[in-house]
Design an enzyme around this catalytic site. Structure first.
Site, mmCIF file in Angstrom:
data_model
loop_
_atom_site.group_PDB
_atom_site.id
_atom_site.type_symbol
_atom_site.label_atom_id
_atom_site.label_comp_id
_atom_site.label_asym_id
_atom_site.label_seq_id
_atom_site.Cartn_x
_atom_site.Cartn_y
_atom_site.Cartn_z
ATOM 1 N N HIS A 115 0.930 -1.327 0.198
ATOM 2 C CA HIS A 115 0.055 -0.060 0.154
ATOM 3 C C HIS A 115 0.808 1.139 0.083
ATOM 4 C CE1 HIS A 115 -3.905 2.034 1.627
ATOM 5 N NE2 HIS A 115 -2.892 3.081 1.441
ATOM 6 N N ARG A 162 1.811 9.676 -5.675
ATOM 7 C CA ARG A 162 1.330 10.843 -6.456
ATOM 8 C C ARG A 162 1.400 11.073 -7.893
ATOM 9 N NH1 ARG A 162 -1.525 11.105 -1.880
ATOM 10 N NH2 ARG A 162 -0.633 12.118 -0.259
ATOM 11 N N ASN A 173 -5.517 7.107 -5.897
ATOM 12 C CA ASN A 173 -6.192 8.348 -5.901
ATOM 13 C C ASN A 173 -5.467 9.656 -6.110
ATOM 14 O OD1 ASN A 173 -4.477 7.662 -3.748
ATOM 15 N ND2 ASN A 173 -5.608 8.824 -2.097
ATOM 16 N N LYS A 231 -9.870 -0.438 -5.203
ATOM 17 C CA LYS A 231 -9.568 0.203 -3.999
ATOM 18 C C LYS A 231 -11.002 0.894 -3.663
ATOM 19 C CE LYS A 231 -7.838 2.050 -0.126
ATOM 20 N NZ LYS A 231 -6.615 2.844 -0.030
ATOM 21 N N LEU A 287 -4.798 9.417 7.886
ATOM 22 C CA LEU A 287 -5.856 8.934 8.167
ATOM 23 C C LEU A 287 -5.909 7.555 7.773
ATOM 24 C CD1 LEU A 287 -8.237 11.914 6.862
ATOM 25 C CD2 LEU A 287 -8.216 11.100 9.148
ATOM 26 N N ALA A 344 -3.824 15.160 5.570
ATOM 27 C CA ALA A 344 -3.319 13.903 6.097
ATOM 28 C C ALA A 344 -2.376 13.152 5.236
ATOM 29 C CB ALA A 344 -4.326 13.138 6.285
HETATM 30 ZN ZN LIG Z 1 -3.425 5.031 1.630
#
Ligand SMILES: [Zn+2]
Length: 344
Positions: free
Chosen positions: A12, A16, A40, A97, A217, A261
């Site tokens: 994991h 970026r 993400n 995910k 987070l 975060a």
């Molecule tokens: Zn993560």
């Protein structure tokens, strides 16, 4: 003291995108053979084309080092389940995910009602594709420290009951409840554990002064949760494995009025994990956690290369280079770590 282990994988990690890949990518290959790349990014990775382009950009940024990037797709509200069959044809496609909408950095396009995505889950079961979950609810009624425990009850438990053969990973488990849930449902479920959740409790973040560089987070929890995580990984339970959740960001996004975060651990994570196992006199279980349990859960072969961990002090720099005339603050900036990684 020296210790030789099978080369680890990072199950994991956030790297970026764009210019900063030159800083985030080469660091991974120094220690890890494979890394699961989170989807993400600013434009979420929701198509085969986006996944291919992202993977190509990652390869282009590797420089002298190398590792195998395992790619993931982002389960958005309008995710098209028909692409999963084509995705599965790539050996480097790793899974899907799930982010609850708004739960963390880059989760704005996440899902609201999980069970509405039945077609996606059915297809994943059919194709044996694992689901990786950011397990937190985001509701004004739920305290930030309780978000994982509530998510287990409200979302994850109903999900695994509805799909008893869907393999689920509770990413960056941070609570005693999470640990218990994984133990109760392994091998259908497993969990990644970060170095920062093993090394720190919430006092490190919020004491007499605030430390924004330890804001992540799921947020750091109280000491008994940290101890439950340490006990789980050092017991040798096969349902827990290494996932740094290393999340680099510009220092200006960490130190500001509304900080994001994310903790950057990637080059130091292996030193920190080793220290945790050393302190618990559990070095015999380190290799299982770093290099075997994840591969076994995901049905991949263990790596053939080995790395050496040496008990030799190493100072973490105060900051690292970053794009746009900014810099990146790593975990334990300016501090001394007890272990270093060496090649074999
Ligand atoms: Zn993560």
């Amino acid at each position: 003291m020296r210790l030789e282990i099978i080369q680890p994988d990072d199950w994991h990690v956030h790297v970026r995108e764009g210019e900063v890949l030159q800083y985030t990518i080469p660091e991974i290959g120094l220690h890890f053979a494979r890394a699961v790349i989170m989807p993400n990014t600013n434009s979420p990775i929701v198509s085969i084309d986006a996944m291919l382009a992202y993977r190509e950009a990652i390869h282009a940024a590797m420089g002298q080092t190398s590792f195998e990037p395992l790619m993931t797709l982002y389960l958005t509200a309008d995710f098209d389940p028909s692409i999963l069959k084509s995705a599965k044809e790539f050996p480097w496609f790793h899974g899907v995910k799930l982010y609850p909408k708004g739960a963390t950095t880059g989760a704005e396009q996440g899902v609201l009602n999980w069970l509405e995505h039945a077609e996606v889950f059915e297809q994943m079961v059919l194709l044996n594709i694992p689901l990786m979950v950011h397990a937190e609810v985001l509701s004004p009624d739920v305290d930030v420290f309780d978000r994982e425990a509530v998510c287990l009850e409200e979302n994850l438990q109903p999900l695994i009951e509805a799909y008893p053969t869907l393999r689920v990973v509770l990413e960056h488990v941070s609570t005693q409840e999470g640990v218990n849930w994984v133990k109760a449902h392994y091998p259908q479920v497993a969990a990644t554990v970060t170095a920062h959740h093993l090394c720190f409790d919430r006092n490190a973040l919020l004491n007499t002064r605030i430390h924004p560089d330890l804001f992540c987070l799921p947020v750091l929890k109280r000491r008994e949760h940290q101890q439950a995580l340490i006990a789980a990984v050092t017991s040798g339970h096969p349902g827990f494995f290494l996932g740094t959740d290393s999340a680099p960001q510009a220092a200006r996004d960490t130190y500001c009025a509304s900080g994001c975060a994310g903790i950057y651990t990637q080059p130091y994570a292996l030193s920190l994990y080793t220290q945790v196992f050393f302190e618990q006199q559990a070095l015999a279980h380190l290799e299982g956690f770093t290099s075997l349990n994840g591969a076994r859960f995901y049905g991949r072969s263990p790596n053939t290369q080995r790395v050496c961990l040496v008990q030799k002090p190493m100072k973490v720099p105060e900051f690292l280079p970053w794009a746009l005339e900014d810099r990146l603050t790593p975990i334990c900036a300016g501090q001394q770590l007890a272990w270093q990684v060496e090649g074999v």
